[in-house]
Design an enzyme around this catalytic site. Structure first.
Site, PDB file in Angstrom:
ATOM      1  N   LYS A  63       0.845  -1.199   0.000  1.00 21.40           N
ATOM      2  CA  LYS A  63       0.000   0.000   0.000  1.00 21.40           C
ATOM      3  C   LYS A  63       0.880   1.248   0.000  1.00 21.40           C
ATOM      4  O   LYS A  63       1.587   1.522   0.971  1.00 21.40           O
ATOM      5  CB  LYS A  63      -0.890   0.033   1.242  1.00 21.40           C
ATOM      6  CG  LYS A  63      -1.944   1.119   1.147  1.00 21.40           C
ATOM      7  CD  LYS A  63      -2.517   1.512   2.491  1.00 21.40           C
ATOM      8  CE  LYS A  63      -1.727   2.597   3.155  1.00 21.40           C
ATOM      9  NZ  LYS A  63      -1.741   3.885   2.450  1.00 21.40           N
TER      10      LYS A  63
ATOM     11  N   GLY B 283       7.177   4.889   8.047  1.00 23.04           N
ATOM     12  CA  GLY B 283       6.377   6.094   8.202  1.00 23.04           C
ATOM     13  C   GLY B 283       6.660   6.764   9.525  1.00 23.04           C
ATOM     14  O   GLY B 283       7.741   6.581  10.107  1.00 23.04           O
TER      15      GLY B 283
ATOM     16  N   GLY C 179       3.637   4.179  13.498  1.00 20.43           N
ATOM     17  CA  GLY C 179       4.315   2.917  13.804  1.00 20.43           C
ATOM     18  C   GLY C 179       3.793   2.286  15.088  1.00 20.43           C
ATOM     19  O   GLY C 179       3.637   1.064  15.179  1.00 20.43           O
TER      20      GLY C 179
ATOM     21  N   GLU D 129      10.166   1.214  10.306  1.00 21.05           N
ATOM     22  CA  GLU D 129      11.191   2.212   9.963  1.00 21.05           C
ATOM     23  C   GLU D 129      10.538   3.563  10.183  1.00 21.05           C
ATOM     24  O   GLU D 129       9.639   3.949   9.429  1.00 21.05           O
ATOM     25  CB  GLU D 129      11.626   2.056   8.502  1.00 21.05           C
ATOM     26  CG  GLU D 129      12.286   0.730   8.183  1.00 21.05           C
ATOM     27  CD  GLU D 129      13.672   0.597   8.774  1.00 21.05           C
ATOM     28  OE1 GLU D 129      14.278   1.618   9.146  1.00 21.05           O
ATOM     29  OE2 GLU D 129      14.156  -0.547   8.884  1.00 21.05           O
TER      30      GLU D 129
ATOM     31  N   CYS E 188      14.173  10.395   5.740  1.00 18.64           N
ATOM     32  CA  CYS E 188      14.144  10.059   7.161  1.00 18.64           C
ATOM     33  C   CYS E 188      15.472  10.338   7.825  1.00 18.64           C
ATOM     34  O   CYS E 188      15.525  10.751   8.965  1.00 18.64           O
ATOM     35  CB  CYS E 188      13.746   8.605   7.320  1.00 18.64           C
ATOM     36  SG  CYS E 188      14.746   7.481   6.346  1.00 18.64           S
TER      37      CYS E 188
ATOM     38  N   GLU F  82      11.286  16.440  14.642  1.00 15.34           N
ATOM     39  CA  GLU F  82      11.651  16.120  13.261  1.00 15.34           C
ATOM     40  C   GLU F  82      10.940  17.108  12.338  1.00 15.34           C
ATOM     41  O   GLU F  82       9.709  17.061  12.211  1.00 15.34           O
ATOM     42  CB  GLU F  82      11.202  14.694  12.933  1.00 15.34           C
ATOM     43  CG  GLU F  82      11.549  14.278  11.527  1.00 15.34           C
ATOM     44  CD  GLU F  82      10.925  12.942  11.146  1.00 15.34           C
ATOM     45  OE1 GLU F  82       9.722  12.731  11.412  1.00 15.34           O
ATOM     46  OE2 GLU F  82      11.644  12.121  10.555  1.00 15.34           O
TER      47      GLU F  82
HETATM   48  P1  NAD Z   1       2.659   8.231   7.903  1.00 14.86           P
HETATM   49  O1  NAD Z   1       2.959   7.420   9.109  1.00 14.86           O
HETATM   50  O2  NAD Z   1       1.627   9.285   8.003  1.00 14.86           O
HETATM   51  O3  NAD Z   1       2.177   7.292   6.712  1.00 14.86           O
HETATM   52  C1  NAD Z   1       2.953   6.195   6.279  1.00 14.86           C
HETATM   53  C2  NAD Z   1       2.030   5.159   5.674  1.00 14.86           C
HETATM   54  O4  NAD Z   1       1.211   4.616   6.712  1.00 14.86           O
HETATM   55  C3  NAD Z   1       1.075   5.703   4.624  1.00 14.86           C
HETATM   56  O5  NAD Z   1       0.952   4.742   3.600  1.00 14.86           O
HETATM   57  C4  NAD Z   1      -0.233   5.838   5.394  1.00 14.86           C
HETATM   58  O6  NAD Z   1      -1.387   5.781   4.580  1.00 14.86           O
HETATM   59  C5  NAD Z   1      -0.165   4.631   6.310  1.00 14.86           C
HETATM   60  N1  NAD Z   1      -0.975   4.711   7.526  1.00 14.86           N
HETATM   61  C6  NAD Z   1      -1.551   5.783   8.098  1.00 14.86           C
HETATM   62  N2  NAD Z   1      -2.197   5.429   9.230  1.00 14.86           N
HETATM   63  C7  NAD Z   1      -1.998   4.096   9.379  1.00 14.86           C
HETATM   64  C8  NAD Z   1      -2.381   3.147  10.373  1.00 14.86           C
HETATM   65  N3  NAD Z   1      -3.089   3.492  11.440  1.00 14.86           N
HETATM   66  N4  NAD Z   1      -1.986   1.887  10.218  1.00 14.86           N
HETATM   67  C9  NAD Z   1      -1.242   1.511   9.157  1.00 14.86           C
HETATM   68  N5  NAD Z   1      -0.845   2.354   8.187  1.00 14.86           N
HETATM   69  C10 NAD Z   1      -1.219   3.643   8.300  1.00 14.86           C
HETATM   70  O7  NAD Z   1       4.061   8.799   7.423  1.00 14.86           O
HETATM   71  P2  NAD Z   1       4.351   9.751   6.188  1.00 14.86           P
HETATM   72  O8  NAD Z   1       3.856  11.118   6.538  1.00 14.86           O
HETATM   73  O9  NAD Z   1       3.881   9.110   4.937  1.00 14.86           O
HETATM   74  O10 NAD Z   1       5.953   9.736   6.138  1.00 14.86           O
HETATM   75  C11 NAD Z   1       6.744  10.629   6.878  1.00 14.86           C
HETATM   76  C12 NAD Z   1       7.352   9.930   8.066  1.00 14.86           C
HETATM   77  O11 NAD Z   1       7.969   8.717   7.673  1.00 14.86           O
HETATM   78  C13 NAD Z   1       8.422  10.740   8.736  1.00 14.86           C
HETATM   79  O12 NAD Z   1       8.294  10.674  10.134  1.00 14.86           O
HETATM   80  C14 NAD Z   1       9.708  10.025   8.329  1.00 14.86           C
HETATM   81  O13 NAD Z   1      10.774  10.200   9.208  1.00 14.86           O
HETATM   82  C15 NAD Z   1       9.259   8.627   8.251  1.00 14.86           C
HETATM   83  N6  NAD Z   1      10.148   7.844   7.387  1.00 14.86           N
HETATM   84  C16 NAD Z   1      10.988   6.940   7.959  1.00 14.86           C
HETATM   85  C17 NAD Z   1      11.862   6.214   7.159  1.00 14.86           C
HETATM   86  C18 NAD Z   1      12.812   5.194   7.738  1.00 14.86           C
HETATM   87  O14 NAD Z   1      13.306   4.383   6.990  1.00 14.86           O
HETATM   88  N7  NAD Z   1      13.088   5.212   9.034  1.00 14.86           N
HETATM   89  C19 NAD Z   1      11.878   6.435   5.784  1.00 14.86           C
HETATM   90  C20 NAD Z   1      11.024   7.386   5.249  1.00 14.86           C
HETATM   91  C21 NAD Z   1      10.152   8.086   6.061  1.00 14.86           C
END
Ligand code: NAD
Length: 526
Positions: free
Chosen positions: A196, A247, A252, A269, A303, A400
């Site tokens: 997804k 995310g 997470g 992650e 990230c 962040e």
């Molecule tokens: P997000 O957590 O809002 O969304 C990530 C994904 O999770 C999306 O596909 C979203 O639709 C889905 N999602 C939302 N609610 C959910 C739930 N309750 N259960 C399961 N899935 C759900 O994050 P974002 O805004 O897309 O990305 C930015 C964040 O991601 C930043 O904090 C960044 O640091 C982090 N990030 C981390 C890494 C890493 O490898 N550590 C890499 C890239 C981004």
């Protein structure tokens, strides 16, 4: 900072799959895409508007799956698992074929990625090339059984068995690379996948699903799109045996909580607040460029971007001047325009957040050395911003920011800088900058995070090295044989003597040589 306005950088996207008109003024991007479920196209039960961040206008509608459609995708993945797990050679061949197909479609995929995510076209191309590199790398990695006993008293062997259906959930900053970081090892290990993408950037991933339909057996790789609740359904789905999530930390936690009832295996992650420590003997003129792009690449939306710099007082003025000069020279504009180095922020939430954090820092006494605010033009453009005169305790240092605004904090004592660098709940990556490799290495060893580099930032982002966060930055790792093994469970076989069909010599360490060719490690920087 230089800004550009418009002018397309070339003709419409090519390739068999190209269709749609893309964002206004942009190159043609793929806009009419379907989900991939059980090897076939599936239209959404609903729709999802996709915004071009360079204009803030919707330019496409992606499918939005409902619960029944998700159930269908999960059942398709479950149904494909038994056959897929059995044929190791077929899995390797399929990953190589997938890499070839995506590489052939690279121009179109990159154009679509730029249209929905905003990043410069060259970086979009590098991201797709990086995804192909990951597929090729995992095609070459071995998962050999490990023989721990083979003697007159008996035989004991450990195999790494796949888990079943993997629920893969990706963010919007590197949608394709981070999606494929999950898909490649999961498939290589013999699992099947339902992926997804983020609702902000679903198109390129949907296109990947379409392109791989003829390459992978039906049901092995499924792509569903939809708003956030779809992610929650996927993470909690009873057929998912493994959840691989990238995310925000807050999300997470929800994913981990959703795994409890079924005891799903989970990797997370998550976010970071990655520090860079500039030691007193560093030469600002030499390090400024690496430090700047370690912070500002992809507009700071990666990230592991440098999110705060601790610089020794002796080097402070010189470093701020050098970073401000680089910020002033950076070319900002729509990602499809030639020469652009920084595109818009990817969504309005992020745009507002960065604007708010910069305003808050200024309110708390920060000095703006470069940039300072949004650009007065349509879209989510923000000036590359360098702030000084800030301390820990101000939001932009403590949180962040995930955007093009970098706080520079002065220190007098290296121990104090180390303590402040470690003084957050995060622990993703860090870097130490110095003219003395041994001193820098000793300081680096004291930083509590998953990867730390000397005189570079993010250089450990390669298919063959484990990537993962300490503390609130994650759980488990991706990449390399460590990431591959996380998509498996060990199974021990003990017999009175070696069975005829089983290996008799202890295996070599799992191969983790990067494949020949492809893009250089580190070309993608999630
Ligand atoms: P997000 O957590 O809002 O969304 C990530 C994904 O999770 C999306 O596909 C979203 O639709 C889905 N999602 C939302 N609610 C959910 C739930 N309750 N259960 C399961 N899935 C759900 O994050 P974002 O805004 O897309 O990305 C930015 C964040 O991601 C930043 O904090 C960044 O640091 C982090 N990030 C981390 C890494 C890493 O490898 N550590 C890499 C890239 C981004």
């Amino acid at each position: 900072m230089t800004t550009t306005t418009e002018s397309a950088a070339g003709g419409p996207g090519t390739g068999a799959a190209a269709r749609g008109t893309g964002a206004p003024g942009a190159l043609a991007a793929l806009t009419e895409l379907s989900m991939t479920v059980g090897g076939a196209a599936l239209a959404g039960a609903g729709g999802l508007e996709v915004i071009d961040p360079a204009t803030a206008e919707a330019f496409a509608t992606a499918p939005a799956a409902d619960r029944d459609q998700l159930d269908t995708a999960m059942a398709a993945a479950q149904g494909a698992f038994d056959a897929w797990r059995r044929d190791d050679d077929a899995r390797r061949a399929a990953l190589l074929a997938a890499a070839d197909v995506l590489a052939a479609a690279l121009p179109t995929l990159a154009t679509t990625l730029t249209a929905e995510q905003g990043k410069p076209l060259a970086e979009a191309r590098a991201e797709i090339a990086g995804a192909c590199l990951w597929l090729r790398y995992y095609a070459g990695v071995e998962l050999r059984p490990e023989v721990v006993q083979d003697d007159s008293r008996g035989y004991a062997r450990i195999t790494r068995n796949p888990l079943g259906v993997v629920a893969a959930i990706a963010p919007w900053n590197f949608p394709v690379a981070l999606g494929l970081w999950k898909v490649a090892p999961a498939l290589r290990a013999g699992n099947t996948v339902v992926l997804k993408p983020s609702p902000d950037t679903p198109l390129t991933t949907l296109a990947v699903g379409e392109l791989l339909r003829p390459v992978l057996p039906a049901g092995v790789f499924n792509v569903v799109s939809g708003p956030d609740p779809l992610g929650a359904w996927l993470a909690a789905h009873p057929l998912a045996r493994r959840v691989s999530f990238t995310g925000a930390t807050a999300t997470g936690r929800k994913v981990l909580a959703a795994s409890v009832d079924d005891l799903k295996r989970v990797s997370l992650e998550l976010g970071g607040n990655d520090p860079a420590i500039v030691l007193p003997d560093a030469d600002p003129a030499r390090i400024a460029e690496g430090l700047f792009w370690g912070a500002f690449r992809n507009n700071g939306q990666f990230c592991l971007a440098v999110k705060r710099v601790y610089v020794h007082r002796r080097r402070h003025a010189e470093l701020v001047e050098a970073l401000a000069a680089l910020a002033g020279a950076a070319v900002v504009g729509p990602g499809h325009v030639d020469g652009v180095q920084l595109g818009p922020l990817t969504n309005v939430r992020q745009f507002r957040r960065v604007t708010e954090l910069v305003g808050d820092a200024v309110h708390h006494g920060a000095t703006v050395a470069a940039g300072g605010g949004p650009l007065d033009r349509p879209g989510y453009f923000h000036e590359p911003t360098v702030l000084t005169g800030v301390e820990d305790g101000v939001r932009i240092v403590d949180e962040e920011q995930f955007g093009p605004a970098l706080p520079i904090v002065v220190y007098d004592d290296v121990d104090d800088a180390v303590a402040r660098a470690n003084g957050t709940s995060f622990g993703l990556t860090a870097s130490v900058w110095s003219s003395d490799l041994d001193h820098a290495t000793a300081v680096a060893a004291r930083l509590d995070c998953g990867q730390v580099c000397v005189n570079a930032h993010g250089a450990g982002l390669r298919p063959d090295l484990p990537f993962g966060g300490h503390r609130w930055s994650g759980l488990g790792v991706e990449n390399g044989r460590w990431g591959l093994e996380s998509f498996t469970e060990p199974q021990v076989l003990v017999t009175p003597a070696r069975p005829a069909a089983n290996p008799g010599t202890p295996p070599a360490a799992p191969g983790d040589e990067p494949p020949a060719g492809g893009s250089a490690p580190g070309e993608t920087a999630p």
